[in-house]
Design a protein around this motif. Structure first.
Motif, PDB file in Angstrom:
ATOM      1  N   LEU A  24      -2.664  -5.109   3.922  1.00  0.00           N
ATOM      2  CA  LEU A  24      -2.138  -6.233   3.131  1.00  0.00           C
ATOM      3  C   LEU A  24      -1.522  -5.714   1.830  1.00  0.00           C
ATOM      4  N   ILE A  25      -2.193  -4.764   1.196  1.00  0.00           N
ATOM      5  CA  ILE A  25      -1.674  -4.199  -0.059  1.00  0.00           C
ATOM      6  C   ILE A  25      -0.364  -3.454   0.216  1.00  0.00           C
ATOM      7  N   GLU A  26      -0.345  -2.704   1.313  1.00  0.00           N
ATOM      8  CA  GLU A  26       0.869  -1.940   1.634  1.00  0.00           C
ATOM      9  C   GLU A  26       2.048  -2.873   1.917  1.00  0.00           C
ATOM     10  N   LYS A  27       1.756  -4.018   2.512  1.00  0.00           N
ATOM     11  CA  LYS A  27       2.842  -4.955   2.840  1.00  0.00           C
ATOM     12  C   LYS A  27       3.337  -5.702   1.605  1.00  0.00           C
ATOM     13  N   SER A  28       2.502  -5.786   0.580  1.00  0.00           N
ATOM     14  CA  SER A  28       2.943  -6.395  -0.675  1.00  0.00           C
ATOM     15  C   SER A  28       3.763  -5.338  -1.412  1.00  0.00           C
ATOM     16  N   LYS A  29       4.227  -5.654  -2.616  1.00  0.00           N
ATOM     17  CA  LYS A  29       5.038  -4.647  -3.324  1.00  0.00           C
ATOM     18  C   LYS A  29       4.175  -3.721  -4.171  1.00  0.00           C
ATOM     19  N   ALA A  30       2.876  -3.705  -3.915  1.00  0.00           N
ATOM     20  CA  ALA A  30       1.977  -2.923  -4.770  1.00  0.00           C
ATOM     21  C   ALA A  30       1.949  -1.455  -4.355  1.00  0.00           C
TER      22      ALA A  30
END
Ligand code: DX5
Ligand code: ZN
Length: 209
Positions: A24-30
């Protein structure tokens, strides 16, 4: 385009499915993941240790921003670095030799951060600011996710930005605690560089663009 760095905190991840939370973090811009380490002594809660960091390191190249809310943090630098930490942030309040600890982290080739709790003023950091890579402003009392941001702490971000522009220091200013869609504009307006968000990020209450 937001040049600020988002660092989702896995304190609020799904503990039965860490790999999904990392996806989920990887798919966000983070580009960063914030990893809160608590020892039940410096703060009234426990979280993770080096084995979890090591396991996560195997599944992602995200920058690991490790926040050590522990007593005697220097005893644990090596094991967290070996596990895959990219930055180690310790607290001002329970350390005497701040400069020595920053040098120990730099000697391991990692970024060094120093953090202050809400009741600690920025002024105490004066002598250490030239050496820090990250200054982490806590906008809640450390220990738990999902608390309300203490608005008076936001002023510290402005103070640190001002000191940096006057002095030419290189640290990044990070904010941690109670960041959600309502409070994000306050810290962005104050000039923050790194935004940590746990409960709001994982519950879909942080719009980051
Ligand atoms: C609190 C931790 C935070 C925490 C923030 O002691 O240092 O990193 O994850 O959680 P939220 O965003 O829910 O306030
Ligand atoms: Zn944290």
């Amino acid at each position: 385009m937001n040049k600020r760095i988002l660092a989702p905190s896995i304190l609020s991840a799904d503990y039965l499915h860490f790999a999904d939370s990392i996806s989920l973090i990887e798919k966000s811009k983070a580009p960063w993941v914030h990893i809160d380490i608590m020892d039940g002594s410096f703060v009234p809660n426990f979280t993770f240790g080096p084995p979890l960091v090591k396991a996560l390191r195997k599944i992602t190249n995200l920058f690991f921003d490790v926040h050590l809310m522990v007593n005697n943090p220097q005893n644990h630098f090596e094991s967290f670095v070996q596990a895959g930490a990219d930055a180690l942030t310790f607290h001002y309040e329970n350390v005497i030799h701040h400069h020595r600890l920053i040098e120990q982290i730099h000697d391991m080739g990692k970024k060094a951060g120093i953090s202050i709790v809400p009741s600690t003023p920025v002024s105490v950091l004066q002598e250490i600011l030239p050496f820090a890579d990250i200054v982490l402003i806590m906008t809640v009392n450390p220990g738990f996710g999902g608390q309300k941001l203490i608005p008076q702490c936001v002023e510290k971000i402005k103070q640190l930005q001002q000191i940096r522009s006057e002095s030419g220091y290189n640290y990044k200013v990070s904010v941690d605690g109670g960041i959600n869609n309502q409070t994000l504009p306050l810290v962005l307006d104050a000039g923050v560089d790194i935004v940590v968000s746990g409960s709001a990020f994982f519950s879909g209450n942080l719009n980051w663009s």
